[in-house]
Design an enzyme around this catalytic site. Structure first.
Site, short mmCIF file in Angstrom:
data_model
loop_
_atom_site.label_atom_id
_atom_site.label_comp_id
_atom_site.label_asym_id
_atom_site.label_seq_id
_atom_site.Cartn_x
_atom_site.Cartn_y
_atom_site.Cartn_z
N TYR A 153 10.74 88.33 -52.94
CA TYR A 153 9.38 87.81 -53.12
C TYR A 153 9.45 86.66 -54.11
CZ TYR A 153 4.51 87.45 -54.53
OH TYR A 153 3.25 86.97 -54.79
N GLU B 179 3.27 80.98 -52.12
CA GLU B 179 3.83 82.32 -52.08
C GLU B 179 4.72 82.48 -50.85
OE1 GLU B 179 1.54 85.80 -50.76
OE2 GLU B 179 1.92 86.65 -52.73
#
Ligand code: GDP
Ligand code: MN
Length: 371
Positions: free
Chosen positions: A100, A185
């Site tokens: 992530y 993101e």
């Protein structure tokens, strides 16, 4: 302004960040021909929301025919209440590791914030704090490779991935600055056959900087139908997702109302800023819109200045006479023509409070009864 995944990936591609091979389709026409060149693919619904994987919005297809059929099924369907208007058809990856990575703005500190984790592919909200690395960026120094390596070290990244990750992070930060992003993101950031790729892309651009955004990036309509209808009558309306529908008359009082609801343990479902001096007709229309959003209860907080409390009460009566109201509505009226407003509401069996504290406590109690 939120961007669709395929737009985010186009930015990545232009800025030298590796993404899977893929193409966006607005109809299923041509999907089979394209897939014939790719092999097995993943068909991804393009909506302005994450969590598609868990909600049937990400589908795998092994053959051109299957891909075309899947694209046809997803297009014009609804994923998480969003209508799917396009799909991204991408080569299927054999994922070895999922990470992530995000950069956002930490408003409290006034710096960009890097958020990274080796627990990729899942909601970052569900990852335990100790597995998440957070580091602020000094905007004068920017993100240099040493910072990238430091983030990678704290994540406990596989040694073979460190150098690539550091380079990746530098590029993402450059992009974040260049496009005036509020959020970039990548979840998951994947490793396939030893190479790092952005398998997903979520980019939000700063609305106030849109005039600097390159022209090839289309303006994305992020408002839903109710928000658009409100804009048509010159009223700002924003959906939030909680329980209490909120109407107030001015940006400041509206924000304060949301804060007070939160303070008392409630959650606003949306808010409507009816502004100062809206006509009875416009206020009635706004109220109808607010009610159509199906809140558990409604709070109307009016501090009468230019807005007259009796006008708001009259608008409410108009709506009440027109439609069946089965949702509790609580008023707080204060200021210009307050007593006239209170009297009108009283005639219709509605209590108006003088303080916002009393009104919020009451509306939360009524909402609770309807859970
Ligand atoms: P989101 O659920 O909206 O965040 O959509 P993502 O683009 O992140 O896709 C959801 C999940 O599907 C990812 O976390 C991956 O685990 C998986 N996924 C996406 N693309 C591929 C792919 O090409 N191959 C494989 N094996 N998994 C994929
Ligand atoms: Mn994702």
């Amino acid at each position: 302004m939120k961007l669709y995944e395929y737009m985010g990936k186009e930015i990545f591609l232009r800025e030298g960040i590796a993404v899977p091979r893929g193409r966006v389709f607005h109809s299923s026409e041509g999907v089979a021909e394209y897939v014939a060149k790719l092999g097995a693919v993943v068909v991804k619904s393009q909506i302005l929301s994450g969590g598609r994987g868990k909600n049937g919005g990400i589908r795998f297809a092994a053959t051109p025919g299957e891909a075309e059929k899947t694209a046809g099924e997803l297009l014009n369907s609804f994923v998480k209440d969003f209508s799917v208007q396009s799909v991204l058809v991408e080569e299927q990856l054999t994922i070895e590791r999922e990470y992530y990575l995000a950069i956002t703005v930490d408003g409290a500190v006034g710096k960009p914030l890097i958020i990274a984790s080796t627990y990729g592919g899942v909601n970052i909200e569900d990852v335990a704090e100790e597995f998440i690395v957070k580091m602020h960026v000094d905007v004068h120094a920017g993100v240099q490779p040493y910072l990238g390596r430091e983030v990678a070290r704290r994540m406990g990244l596989a040694p073979g991935d460190m150098k690539q990750f550091a380079a990746f992070l530098c590029k993402i930060y450059e992009l974040f600055r260049k496009y005036d992003a509020e959020l970039v993101e990548i979840n998951p950031l994947v490793v396939c056959g030893g190479s790092m790729l952005a398998a997903d892309a979520k980019i939000t651009l700063d609305h106030d900087a849109l005039y600097r955004v390159p022209h090839w990036i289309p303006r994305v309509e992020t408002r839903n139908q109710r928000e658009l209808s409100a804009a048509e009558i010159g009223i700002s309306f924003v959906e939030l997702g909680g329980e209490i529908g909120v109407m107030a008359n001015g940006a400041g009082i509206t924000m304060a109302t949301l804060d007070i609801i939160n303070h008392f343990g409630g959650t606003p479902k949306n808010f409507m800023d009816a502004g100062g001096g809206a006509s009875i007709e416009a206020t009635a229309k706004a109220l109808e819109l607010l009610l159509s959003s199906n809140p558990k209860a409604v709070l109307i907080n009016i501090f009468g200045g230019i807005t007259r409390c009796d006008d708001v009460a009259r608008a409410f009566v108009q709506v009440k006479e027109k439609m069946e109201l089965d949702v509790p509505i609580v008023f707080r009226l204060c200021g210009t023509n307050e007593q006239f407003g209170v009297d009108i509401l009283e005639q219709h069996g509605i209590l108006a409070f003088k303080t916002i504290q009393e009104a919020v406590a009451n509306v939360l109690e009524l909402a609770q009864g309807r859970r």
